[in-house]
Design a protein around this motif. Sequence first.
Motif, PDB file in Angstrom:
ATOM      1  N   TYR A 168       6.376  -3.555  11.734  1.00 16.83           N
ATOM      2  CA  TYR A 168       6.451  -5.002  11.948  1.00 16.83           C
ATOM      3  C   TYR A 168       6.822  -5.784  10.683  1.00 16.83           C
ATOM      4  N   PRO A 169       6.297  -5.430   9.488  1.00 17.38           N
ATOM      5  CA  PRO A 169       6.686  -6.192   8.285  1.00 17.38           C
ATOM      6  C   PRO A 169       8.174  -6.088   7.936  1.00 17.38           C
ATOM      7  N   THR A 170       8.844  -5.078   8.512  1.00 19.37           N
ATOM      8  CA  THR A 170      10.266  -4.928   8.179  1.00 19.37           C
ATOM      9  C   THR A 170      11.128  -6.024   8.796  1.00 19.37           C
ATOM     10  N   ILE A 171      10.557  -6.844   9.681  1.00 18.93           N
ATOM     11  CA  ILE A 171      11.304  -8.015  10.154  1.00 18.93           C
ATOM     12  C   ILE A 171      11.657  -8.895   8.960  1.00 18.93           C
ATOM     13  N   ALA A 172      10.685  -9.063   8.056  1.00 19.66           N
ATOM     14  CA  ALA A 172      10.953  -9.851   6.846  1.00 19.66           C
ATOM     15  C   ALA A 172      12.041  -9.184   6.003  1.00 19.66           C
ATOM     16  N   THR A 173      12.001  -7.851   5.913  1.00 20.15           N
ATOM     17  CA  THR A 173      13.038  -7.122   5.167  1.00 20.15           C
ATOM     18  C   THR A 173      14.404  -7.373   5.784  1.00 20.15           C
ATOM     19  N   GLY A 174      14.466  -7.350   7.124  1.00 22.57           N
ATOM     20  CA  GLY A 174      15.739  -7.604   7.806  1.00 22.57           C
ATOM     21  C   GLY A 174      16.257  -9.008   7.552  1.00 22.57           C
ATOM     22  N   ILE A 175      15.353  -9.982   7.583  1.00 27.17           N
ATOM     23  CA  ILE A 175      15.765 -11.374   7.336  1.00 27.17           C
ATOM     24  C   ILE A 175      16.269 -11.535   5.909  1.00 27.17           C
ATOM     25  N   GLY A 213      40.618  -6.637  -7.736  1.00 28.71           N
ATOM     26  CA  GLY A 213      40.308  -5.305  -8.222  1.00 28.71           C
ATOM     27  C   GLY A 213      39.197  -4.622  -7.446  1.00 28.71           C
ATOM     28  N   TRP A 214      38.840  -3.420  -7.909  1.00 24.83           N
ATOM     29  CA  TRP A 214      37.869  -2.618  -7.166  1.00 24.83           C
ATOM     30  C   TRP A 214      36.459  -3.193  -7.248  1.00 24.83           C
ATOM     31  N   SER A 215      36.140  -3.942  -8.295  1.00 24.80           N
ATOM     32  CA  SER A 215      34.819  -4.580  -8.361  1.00 24.80           C
ATOM     33  C   SER A 215      34.663  -5.589  -7.224  1.00 24.80           C
ATOM     34  N   PHE A 216      35.726  -6.340  -6.970  1.00 31.89           N
ATOM     35  CA  PHE A 216      35.732  -7.299  -5.861  1.00 31.89           C
ATOM     36  C   PHE A 216      35.591  -6.564  -4.528  1.00 31.89           C
ATOM     37  N   CYS A 217      36.279  -5.424  -4.402  1.00 34.11           N
ATOM     38  CA  CYS A 217      36.208  -4.648  -3.160  1.00 34.11           C
ATOM     39  C   CYS A 217      34.797  -4.126  -2.910  1.00 34.11           C
ATOM     40  N   LEU A 218      34.092  -3.737  -3.977  1.00 33.73           N
ATOM     41  CA  LEU A 218      32.708  -3.276  -3.815  1.00 33.73           C
ATOM     42  C   LEU A 218      31.825  -4.383  -3.238  1.00 33.73           C
ATOM     43  N   ALA A 219      32.031  -5.607  -3.733  1.00 36.06           N
ATOM     44  CA  ALA A 219      31.261  -6.740  -3.197  1.00 36.06           C
ATOM     45  C   ALA A 219      31.605  -6.986  -1.736  1.00 36.06           C
ATOM     46  N   CYS A 220      32.893  -6.840  -1.393  1.00 34.50           N
ATOM     47  CA  CYS A 220      33.319  -7.039   0.000  1.00 34.50           C
ATOM     48  C   CYS A 220      32.692  -5.993   0.925  1.00 34.50           C
ATOM     49  N   VAL A 221      32.589  -4.751   0.458  1.00 33.85           N
ATOM     50  CA  VAL A 221      31.998  -3.686   1.264  1.00 33.85           C
ATOM     51  C   VAL A 221      30.486  -3.861   1.363  1.00 33.85           C
ATOM     52  N   SER A 222      29.876  -4.386   0.305  1.00 34.56           N
ATOM     53  CA  SER A 222      28.422  -4.549   0.281  1.00 34.56           C
ATOM     54  C   SER A 222      27.934  -5.500   1.365  1.00 34.56           C
ATOM     55  N   ALA A 223      28.683  -6.565   1.622  1.00 33.00           N
ATOM     56  CA  ALA A 223      28.234  -7.571   2.597  1.00 33.00           C
ATOM     57  C   ALA A 223      28.025  -6.996   4.000  1.00 33.00           C
ATOM     58  N   PRO A 224      29.019  -6.291   4.607  1.00 32.92           N
ATOM     59  CA  PRO A 224      28.763  -5.742   5.954  1.00 32.92           C
ATOM     60  C   PRO A 224      27.657  -4.692   5.974  1.00 32.92           C
ATOM     61  N   LEU A 225      27.497  -3.941   4.882  1.00 31.71           N
ATOM     62  CA  LEU A 225      26.394  -2.974   4.823  1.00 31.71           C
ATOM     63  C   LEU A 225      25.052  -3.695   4.881  1.00 31.71           C
ATOM     64  N   GLN A 226      24.956  -4.830   4.209  1.00 33.77           N
ATOM     65  CA  GLN A 226      23.719  -5.620   4.240  1.00 33.77           C
ATOM     66  C   GLN A 226      23.456  -6.155   5.642  1.00 33.77           C
ATOM     67  N   PHE A 227      24.509  -6.606   6.330  1.00 32.46           N
ATOM     68  CA  PHE A 227      24.344  -7.112   7.692  1.00 32.46           C
ATOM     69  C   PHE A 227      23.903  -5.998   8.647  1.00 32.46           C
ATOM     70  N   LEU A 232      19.493  -3.398  11.843  1.00 34.72           N
ATOM     71  CA  LEU A 232      18.657  -2.241  12.166  1.00 34.72           C
ATOM     72  C   LEU A 232      17.187  -2.503  11.857  1.00 34.72           C
ATOM     73  N   PHE A 233      16.910  -3.141  10.735  1.00 37.80           N
ATOM     74  CA  PHE A 233      15.521  -3.465  10.390  1.00 37.80           C
ATOM     75  C   PHE A 233      14.892  -4.372  11.456  1.00 37.80           C
ATOM     76  N   ILE A 234      15.603  -5.419  11.825  1.00 42.97           N
ATOM     77  CA  ILE A 234      15.060  -6.383  12.781  1.00 42.97           C
ATOM     78  C   ILE A 234      14.914  -5.750  14.161  1.00 42.97           C
ATOM     79  N   TRP A 235      15.920  -4.977  14.568  1.00 39.19           N
ATOM     80  CA  TRP A 235      15.852  -4.326  15.889  1.00 39.19           C
ATOM     81  C   TRP A 235      14.677  -3.364  15.960  1.00 39.19           C
ATOM     82  N   ALA A 236      14.537  -2.520  14.946  1.00 35.39           N
ATOM     83  CA  ALA A 236      13.464  -1.523  14.957  1.00 35.39           C
ATOM     84  C   ALA A 236      12.093  -2.200  14.983  1.00 35.39           C
TER      85      ALA A 236
END
Length: 253
Positions: A168-175, A213-227, A232-236
Amino acid sequence: MDNRFATAFVIACVLSLISTIYMAASIGTDFWYEYRSPVQENSSDLNKSIWNDFASDEADEKTYNDALFRYNGTVGLWRRCITIPQNTYWYSPPERTDSFEVVTKCMSFTLTEQFMEKFVDPGNHNSGIDLLRTYLWRCQFLLPFVSLGLMCFGALIGLCACICRSLYPTIATGILHLLAGLCTLGSVSCYVAGIELLHQKLELPENVSGEFGWSFCLACVSAPLQFMASALFIWAAHTNRKEYTLMKAYRVA
């Protein structure tokens, strides 16, 4: 804990870890934007002048951007770098070869520079403050750190959830991961908008090109991974809590 929820929790943790690594690497590297320009002549006086202007504490936006355009510059959130010939000569330089030796020189943005106002005409302090570019620059610098902090705080809550053996506390983690993803997305958007507005003010010279550059691409990839981790955290947490409530009501009945 149901195996479905445990699996979702583990996958979310892996996604969160990967996104944190990507975000940290993106913040700490200098390749958010890269310029490609022809190799310049090996002139000691010219290189020394360019480097002195580029490295000066009084270098304005136009000064260091002109150097970035001309000398294969790269820009990060913290530093700016140029590539200049390694060996200099007081006489006529030798014939250029394919193994032309160059060295990368970097300068860090100070906190004063990070929060300094941008001007309508870069380099001209009498042209007035460009509020849009000023706040875009500040947001692109601050939001990645906010994102990283939110993910770290979310990880602590997730650790507490594991210790308590409750999802249940992982709802906060998901948010928190959802907010971190929004911050990362905002940072990327601010950076793209800031670069486009800068190039409208300072047009790239002939034979000079720029790309993210690739640093910018890493940030772009990071965002959907966070979403994805957030979902998954909120659903579980929500589904596990719902099933637990139904089971408890069934037992009471």
